[in-house]
Design an enzyme around this catalytic site. Structure first.
Site, PDB file in Angstrom:
ATOM      1  N   ASP A  13       0.809  -1.228   0.000  1.00 48.30           N
ATOM      2  CA  ASP A  13       0.000   0.000   0.000  1.00 48.30           C
ATOM      3  C   ASP A  13       0.840   1.275   0.000  1.00 48.30           C
ATOM      4  O   ASP A  13       0.423   2.307   0.536  1.00 48.30           O
ATOM      5  CB  ASP A  13      -0.970   0.013   1.206  1.00 48.30           C
ATOM      6  CG  ASP A  13      -1.850  -1.213   1.220  1.00 48.30           C
ATOM      7  OD1 ASP A  13      -2.180  -1.708   0.127  1.00 48.30           O
ATOM      8  OD2 ASP A  13      -2.204  -1.681   2.317  1.00 48.30           O
ATOM      9  N   LYS A  16       1.734   2.215  -5.138  1.00 54.39           N
ATOM     10  CA  LYS A  16       2.259   1.679  -6.408  1.00 54.39           C
ATOM     11  C   LYS A  16       1.320   1.985  -7.575  1.00 54.39           C
ATOM     12  O   LYS A  16       1.754   2.399  -8.647  1.00 54.39           O
ATOM     13  CB  LYS A  16       2.449   0.153  -6.290  1.00 54.39           C
ATOM     14  CG  LYS A  16       3.444  -0.240  -5.203  1.00 54.39           C
ATOM     15  CD  LYS A  16       3.511  -1.743  -5.001  1.00 54.39           C
ATOM     16  CE  LYS A  16       2.301  -2.370  -4.355  1.00 54.39           C
ATOM     17  NZ  LYS A  16       2.038  -2.009  -2.946  1.00 54.39           N
ATOM     18  N   GLY A  40      -4.548  -4.246  -3.816  1.00 58.59           N
ATOM     19  CA  GLY A  40      -5.541  -3.211  -4.105  1.00 58.59           C
ATOM     20  C   GLY A  40      -4.765  -1.965  -4.472  1.00 58.59           C
ATOM     21  O   GLY A  40      -4.140  -1.350  -3.607  1.00 58.59           O
ATOM     22  N   HIS A  41      -4.751  -1.632  -5.752  1.00 51.75           N
ATOM     23  CA  HIS A  41      -3.942  -0.508  -6.235  1.00 51.75           C
ATOM     24  C   HIS A  41      -4.873   0.637  -6.646  1.00 51.75           C
ATOM     25  O   HIS A  41      -5.722   0.468  -7.528  1.00 51.75           O
ATOM     26  CB  HIS A  41      -3.058  -0.948  -7.408  1.00 51.75           C
ATOM     27  CG  HIS A  41      -2.017  -1.947  -6.996  1.00 51.75           C
ATOM     28  ND1 HIS A  41      -1.073  -2.467  -7.857  1.00 51.75           N
ATOM     29  CD2 HIS A  41      -1.747  -2.505  -5.787  1.00 51.75           C
ATOM     30  CE1 HIS A  41      -0.296  -3.307  -7.200  1.00 51.75           C
ATOM     31  NE2 HIS A  41      -0.690  -3.353  -5.949  1.00 51.75           N
ATOM     32  N   GLN A 222       1.942  -6.046  -3.213  1.00 49.82           N
ATOM     33  CA  GLN A 222       2.399  -6.163  -1.821  1.00 49.82           C
ATOM     34  C   GLN A 222       3.677  -5.330  -1.632  1.00 49.82           C
ATOM     35  O   GLN A 222       3.911  -4.407  -2.387  1.00 49.82           O
ATOM     36  CB  GLN A 222       2.623  -7.627  -1.397  1.00 49.82           C
ATOM     37  CG  GLN A 222       1.347  -8.451  -1.300  1.00 49.82           C
ATOM     38  CD  GLN A 222       0.793  -8.885  -2.654  1.00 49.82           C
ATOM     39  OE1 GLN A 222       1.468  -9.510  -3.430  1.00 49.82           O
ATOM     40  NE2 GLN A 222      -0.450  -8.571  -2.926  1.00 49.82           N
TER      41      GLN A 222
HETATM   42  P1  GDP Z   1      -0.811   0.382  -3.532  1.00 57.47           P
HETATM   43  O1  GDP Z   1      -1.399  -0.898  -3.070  1.00 57.47           O
HETATM   44  O2  GDP Z   1       0.659   0.458  -3.316  1.00 57.47           O
HETATM   45  O3  GDP Z   1      -1.189   0.748  -4.948  1.00 57.47           O
HETATM   46  O4  GDP Z   1      -1.450   1.508  -2.591  1.00 57.47           O
HETATM   47  P2  GDP Z   1      -2.998   1.637  -2.169  1.00 57.47           P
HETATM   48  O5  GDP Z   1      -3.744   2.141  -3.320  1.00 57.47           O
HETATM   49  O6  GDP Z   1      -3.476   0.409  -1.507  1.00 57.47           O
HETATM   50  O7  GDP Z   1      -2.886   2.698  -1.000  1.00 57.47           O
HETATM   51  C1  GDP Z   1      -2.380   3.976  -1.221  1.00 57.47           C
HETATM   52  C2  GDP Z   1      -3.453   4.985  -0.813  1.00 57.47           C
HETATM   53  O8  GDP Z   1      -2.879   6.270  -0.696  1.00 57.47           O
HETATM   54  C3  GDP Z   1      -4.544   5.129  -1.872  1.00 57.47           C
HETATM   55  O9  GDP Z   1      -5.754   5.433  -1.228  1.00 57.47           O
HETATM   56  C4  GDP Z   1      -4.078   6.327  -2.702  1.00 57.47           C
HETATM   57  O10 GDP Z   1      -5.137   7.009  -3.332  1.00 57.47           O
HETATM   58  C5  GDP Z   1      -3.435   7.180  -1.634  1.00 57.47           C
HETATM   59  N1  GDP Z   1      -2.299   7.995  -2.079  1.00 57.47           N
HETATM   60  C6  GDP Z   1      -1.344   7.713  -2.993  1.00 57.47           C
HETATM   61  N2  GDP Z   1      -0.414   8.685  -3.022  1.00 57.47           N
HETATM   62  C7  GDP Z   1      -0.786   9.609  -2.109  1.00 57.47           C
HETATM   63  C8  GDP Z   1      -0.209  10.816  -1.651  1.00 57.47           C
HETATM   64  O11 GDP Z   1       0.856  11.249  -2.068  1.00 57.47           O
HETATM   65  N3  GDP Z   1      -0.887  11.476  -0.654  1.00 57.47           N
HETATM   66  C9  GDP Z   1      -2.059  11.025  -0.127  1.00 57.47           C
HETATM   67  N4  GDP Z   1      -2.630  11.737   0.825  1.00 57.47           N
HETATM   68  N5  GDP Z   1      -2.621   9.876  -0.534  1.00 57.47           N
HETATM   69  C10 GDP Z   1      -1.990   9.173  -1.503  1.00 57.47           C
HETATM   70  P1  IMO Z   2      -0.917  -4.162  -2.259  1.00 50.48           P
HETATM   71  O1  IMO Z   2      -0.478  -4.667  -3.596  1.00 50.48           O
HETATM   72  C1  IMO Z   2      -0.982  -4.661   2.073  1.00 50.48           C
HETATM   73  C2  IMO Z   2      -1.014  -8.762   3.618  1.00 50.48           C
HETATM   74  C3  IMO Z   2      -2.259  -9.233   4.317  1.00 50.48           C
HETATM   75  C4  IMO Z   2      -1.671 -10.236   5.285  1.00 50.48           C
HETATM   76  C5  IMO Z   2      -0.539 -10.863   4.496  1.00 50.48           C
HETATM   77  C6  IMO Z   2      -0.904 -12.189   3.833  1.00 50.48           C
HETATM   78  O2  IMO Z   2      -2.214  -3.444  -2.295  1.00 50.48           O
HETATM   79  O3  IMO Z   2       0.170  -3.396  -1.603  1.00 50.48           O
HETATM   80  P2  IMO Z   2      -2.403 -12.865   1.761  1.00 50.48           P
HETATM   81  O4  IMO Z   2      -3.844 -12.548   1.441  1.00 50.48           O
HETATM   82  O5  IMO Z   2      -1.439 -12.393   0.734  1.00 50.48           O
HETATM   83  O6  IMO Z   2      -2.195 -14.293   2.121  1.00 50.48           O
HETATM   84  O7  IMO Z   2      -2.119 -12.050   3.114  1.00 50.48           O
HETATM   85  O8  IMO Z   2      -0.194  -9.915   3.487  1.00 50.48           O
HETATM   86  N1  IMO Z   2      -1.228  -8.226   2.248  1.00 50.48           N
HETATM   87  C7  IMO Z   2      -1.175  -6.926   1.933  1.00 50.48           C
HETATM   88  N2  IMO Z   2      -1.000  -5.848   2.708  1.00 50.48           N
HETATM   89  N3  IMO Z   2      -1.093  -4.516   0.735  1.00 50.48           N
HETATM   90  C8  IMO Z   2      -1.243  -5.591  -0.058  1.00 50.48           C
HETATM   91  O9  IMO Z   2      -1.214  -5.507  -1.408  1.00 50.48           O
HETATM   92  C9  IMO Z   2      -1.328  -6.866   0.532  1.00 50.48           C
HETATM   93  N4  IMO Z   2      -1.502  -8.121   0.059  1.00 50.48           N
HETATM   94  C10 IMO Z   2      -1.420  -8.942   1.121  1.00 50.48           C
HETATM   95  O10 IMO Z   2      -2.919  -8.181   4.973  1.00 50.48           O
HETATM   96  O11 IMO Z   2      -1.103  -9.553   6.384  1.00 50.48           O
HETATM   97 MG    MG Z   3      -2.897  -1.606  -1.800  1.00 51.58          MG
END
Ligand code: GDP
Ligand code: IMO
Ligand code: MG
Length: 422
Positions: A13, A16, A40-41, A222
């Site tokens: 998270d 990416k 979840g991107h 991840q």
């Molecule tokens: P990923 O899994 O690495 O793609 O990241 P996620 O989407 O799960 O989580 C990142 C969260 O931070 C999302 O809700 C984005 O919309 C938000 N986000 C990304 N970059 C920024 C930033 O620079 N500032 C803020 N406030 N939110 C951001």
């Molecule tokens: P993105 O791509 C954050 C965590 C789960 C759990 C562990 C194992 O959005 O960054 P799994 O379902 O893979 O067997 O869970 O890994 N986990 C993540 N945490 N971002 C993710 O993906 C994750 N994918 C798995 O919460 O602790």
């Molecule tokens: Mg994510």
């Protein structure tokens, strides 16, 4: 041409999805190489927010080919739902989406097994996303798995039944209650839909593109600290989330890896169980969660929050061979008068180190913190690096010195536009 990589340096998270979407116009191919719907991107542009789980984050950019590589585990039901949500955007799937025939299929019974194993662990549960990731990779390694390419073969149903029979034996041995027919119907509907997609040998697509100097970007899921080998085992995911995963998950030779972009937040988060040395279980942690809207993109769970962890970050940079850094969510620190960074770990025997101990779970780690004065202002009007407040510029320079790598991109908000390139 070499394939560039972008991957998370923390516990996932990091942002990416946002950055892959920003960089995608420079690339011919965006390719996922591991993980599955546990990811979840999030992408934000033109006032809309999109969350992608299995579809690469280049999908909204015209002219970009999006590949799901052999290292990925795919849930056809979730895949179909994702594509249904994309239908208003007029994306030409025949031109822009390609799925490896060698990717493994997540069956409904893999999801049941994930829930069954988690339940059996009681207080020691991993905190899995319950998407069936672990059991699917388990079957892949045990050479029992079913691959995407198998869905067109005449004995697909038989292969499916044989494997599900084995899964049912396990579920029954745990006394786990389940209703398989209910989840099988949407599965077979999605399988029929899947047959209409481009199912190909993505390793040829990637290597042929590189050969004619087309650019390829591998999109990690991840984060490095969730890597099956180098993460905080056993509280990890079941794939190699680090650079070597690109080679095995896409069929790119090590000599063909180019830039490795390592992405990190200005602080740390983690969803699920497991060690987290800089975690703040207090009002400051709550404030990071509120300011950063730190709730899981896949499960909606509140993310645990804490200060930036330099020993962990240095470790991830080393393992991945990071060439360029990307720092996210600096705007979240706007609201803090002061903030901190963990420079070293103090171990239970008094040792102070900036190396990762063998077992983060066993060690009683006390983070050694360095404190910084915040900038306490909005970054909305900052259009380039030089217009950032001095306290933020100093912080970036400090991190570059500590991490021995340049910070090329700084993100100051979730929208595409809130991105500063240096
Ligand atoms: P990923 O899994 O690495 O793609 O990241 P996620 O989407 O799960 O989580 C990142 C969260 O931070 C999302 O809700 C984005 O919309 C938000 N986000 C990304 N970059 C920024 C930033 O620079 N500032 C803020 N406030 N939110 C951001
Ligand atoms: P993105 O791509 C954050 C965590 C789960 C759990 C562990 C194992 O959005 O960054 P799994 O379902 O893979 O067997 O869970 O890994 N986990 C993540 N945490 N971002 C993710 O993906 C994750 N994918 C798995 O919460 O602790
Ligand atoms: Mg994510």
């Amino acid at each position: 041409m070499k394939a560039d990589v972008i991957l998370g340096l923390q516990w996932g998270d990091e942002g990416k999805g946002k950055i892959v979407d920003c960089l995608a116009p420079d690339y011919e191919i965006i390719a996922r190489f591991q993980g599955g719907p546990n990811a979840g991107h999030t992408l934000e542009f033109e006032g809309n927010k999109h969350i992608l789980h299995q579809i690469p984050s280049g999908i909204f950019r015209p002219h970009t080919k999006n590949l799901v590589g052999n290292g990925v585990v795919l849930d056809p039901v979730i895949f179909k739902n994702e594509l249904d949500k994309l239908s208003p955007f007029g994306i030409n799937l025949k031109k822009s989406l390609f799925v490896s025939k060698k990717a493994q299929l997540i069956l409904p019974s893999h999801r049941l097994l994930d829930a069954c194993y988690e339940k059996s662990k009681g207080d020691n549960k991993i905190g899995s996303t319950l998407k069936g990731i672990g059991p699917t990779y388990q079957d892949k390694i045990a050479r029992l798995g079913i691959r995407v390419g198998d869905i067109i073969s005449a004995d697909f149903e038989k292969k499916y039944r044989d494997l599900v029979d084995q899964h049912e034996k396990i579920l029954k041995s745990y006394g786990f209650e389940y209703d398989l027919p209910e989840v099988e119907k949407p599965f077979f509907e999605a399988i029929n839909f899947f047959k209409t997609l481009n199912l190909v040998d993505t390793e040829y697509l990637v290597n042929n593109s590189l050969k004619v100097n087309k650019k390829v970007l591998a999109e990690g899921a991840q984060g490095s600290l969730l890597d099956i080998d180098f993460g905080s085992y056993p509280f990890v995911t079941s794939s190699n989330t680090t650079t070597p995963g690109v080679c095995t998950g896409l069929g790119v030779a090590p000599s063909r890896i180019g830039k490795v972009y390592g992405i990190f937040k200005a602080y740390c988060t983690r969803v699920g169980s497991g060690p987290f040395p800089t975690e703040l279980e207090d009002a400051t942690g709550d404030k990071l969660r509120e300011e950063g809207h730190e709730f899981g993109s896949t499960t909606g769970r509140p993310r645990r929050c804490g200060w930036l962890d330099l020993p962990a970050l240095k470790y991830a940079i080393m393992i991945n061979g990071v060439t360029d850094l990307i720092m996210m969510k600096v705007d979240v620190l706007n609201a803090f008068d002061t903030f901190s960074v963990c420079t070293h770990y103090e171990l239970s025997d008094g040792t102070i180190t900036d190396q990762m101990p063998y077992d983060l779970c066993e060690e009683e780690i006390k983070p050694v913190l360095k404190h910084f004065k915040g900038w306490n202002q909005s970054l909305e009007s900052c259009e380039d690096f030089d217009s950032f407040p001095k306290a933020l510029i100093d912080y970036v320079h400090y991190l570059e010195t500590e991490l021995e790598a340049p910070i090329r991109i700084i993100s100051a908000g979730p929208d595409r536009r809130q991105t500063i390139f240096r």
